[in-house]
Design a protein around this motif. Structure first.
Motif, PDB file in Angstrom:
ATOM      1  N   UNK A   1      43.000  38.561  37.095  1.00 10.98           N
ATOM      2  CA  UNK A   1      42.068  39.731  37.822  1.00 10.98           C
ATOM      3  C   UNK A   1      42.725  40.419  38.716  1.00 10.98           C
ATOM      4  N   UNK A   2      43.336  40.168  39.737  1.00 13.71           N
ATOM      5  CA  UNK A   2      44.041  41.252  40.930  1.00 13.71           C
ATOM      6  C   UNK A   2      45.289  41.440  39.975  1.00 13.71           C
ATOM      7  N   UNK A   3      45.939  40.917  39.498  1.00  6.25           N
ATOM      8  CA  UNK A   3      47.053  40.737  38.553  1.00  6.25           C
ATOM      9  C   UNK A   3      47.696  42.010  37.533  1.00  6.25           C
TER      10      UNK A   3
ATOM     11  N   UNK B   1      42.383  40.387  30.308  1.00 11.96           N
ATOM     12  CA  UNK B   1      42.222  39.668  29.267  1.00 11.96           C
ATOM     13  C   UNK B   1      43.189  38.777  28.782  1.00 11.96           C
ATOM     14  N   UNK B   2      41.894  37.811  27.636  1.00 12.57           N
ATOM     15  CA  UNK B   2      42.760  36.922  27.577  1.00 12.57           C
ATOM     16  C   UNK B   2      42.761  36.540  25.577  1.00 12.57           C
TER      17      UNK B   2
ATOM     18  N   UNK C   1      37.255  39.798  28.069  1.00 14.03           N
ATOM     19  CA  UNK C   1      37.955  40.260  29.582  1.00 14.03           C
ATOM     20  C   UNK C   1      37.498  40.135  30.234  1.00 14.03           C
ATOM     21  N   UNK C   2      38.443  39.522  31.716  1.00 13.16           N
ATOM     22  CA  UNK C   2      37.819  39.132  32.147  1.00 13.16           C
ATOM     23  C   UNK C   2      37.846  40.655  33.563  1.00 13.16           C
TER      24      UNK C   2
ATOM     25  N   UNK D   1      43.219  30.614  39.088  1.00 14.22           N
ATOM     26  CA  UNK D   1      43.747  31.461  38.034  1.00 14.22           C
ATOM     27  C   UNK D   1      43.286  32.604  37.575  1.00 14.22           C
ATOM     28  N   UNK D   2      42.251  32.657  37.498  1.00 17.80           N
ATOM     29  CA  UNK D   2      41.452  33.407  36.498  1.00 17.80           C
ATOM     30  C   UNK D   2      40.428  34.767  37.872  1.00 17.80           C
ATOM     31  N   UNK D   3      40.532  34.433  38.355  1.00 20.43           N
ATOM     32  CA  UNK D   3      40.650  35.691  39.619  1.00 20.43           C
ATOM     33  C   UNK D   3      42.270  36.025  39.834  1.00 20.43           C
TER      34      UNK D   3
END
Length: 185
Positions: free
Chosen positions: A126-128, A134-135, A144-145, A121-123
């Motif tokens: 990040x891709x989107x 940003x969480x 920021x990831x 989900x995190x990746x």
């Protein structure tokens, strides 16, 4: 709610010693010499780890121990004892003093995001986001990831960067991602 989040943070930190293979999913990873069972809550897992005493002490100092059995779900970026050791000398000792409870709680809840966001989900986020996600943490501040090779980095609002060293340590009440640096709001 802060107590629930800090409980999850404790489990996350306990998970920090799970595996040397970053970003690998393990059903019951070993942490501090004990398996972290996805079927157990944070308290049931945390009490067995010997590698995360700093986080445990911080959660106790913030009076958040009773919340460790809450249902969540939470995503926790959990610093290891070694991550806490990177802070300036005396920082942890100062933070666990009763007069600094509010500051300690703010730091601990800065490592927690509502919901269950595993590495997939995190990746995807990040891709989107064109290479960044940003969480908003439980304390209201941003993280920021970014993707880094096969891993993820987390940058705090001060610009300090932490690497996710172990991802996807599932608990009954959320998911933990172990990080190598304490994040500061």
């Amino acid at each position: 709610m802060k107590a629930k989040i800090l409980g999850t943070l404790l489990a996350c930190t306990i998970a920090a010693g799970c595996s040397s293979n970053a970003m690998m999913k393990s059903e019951n990873p070993m942490v501090g010499g004990a398996p972290m069972f996805a079927s157990k809550n944070i308290v049931e897992n945390a009490v067995n780890s010997k590698d995360h005493t700093t986080l445990v002490a911080a959660v106790k100092a913030a009076d958040l121990v009773d919340t460790l059995q809450s249902p969540g779900p939470f995503t926790v970026f959990a610093p290891t004892n070694a991550a806490f050791d990177k802070l300036p000398a005396g920082t942890v000792e100062t933070l666990v003093k009763p007069e600094n409870k509010q500051m300690l709680t703010s730091i601990l809840t800065y490592h927690v995001v509502p919901g269950t966001l595993d590495s997939n989900a995190l990746m995807a986020d990040i891709k989107a986001g064109g290479g960044k996600a940003e969480l908003t943490t439980v304390n209201g501040e941003k993280l920021t990831l970014m993707g880094m090779g096969n891993g993820i980095t987390v940058t705090d609002e001060k610009g300090d960067v932490s690497k996710v060293t172990i991802a996807d340590v599932y608990q009954k009440n959320g998911v933990i991602h172990v990080v190598d640096t304490v994040l500061l709001p």
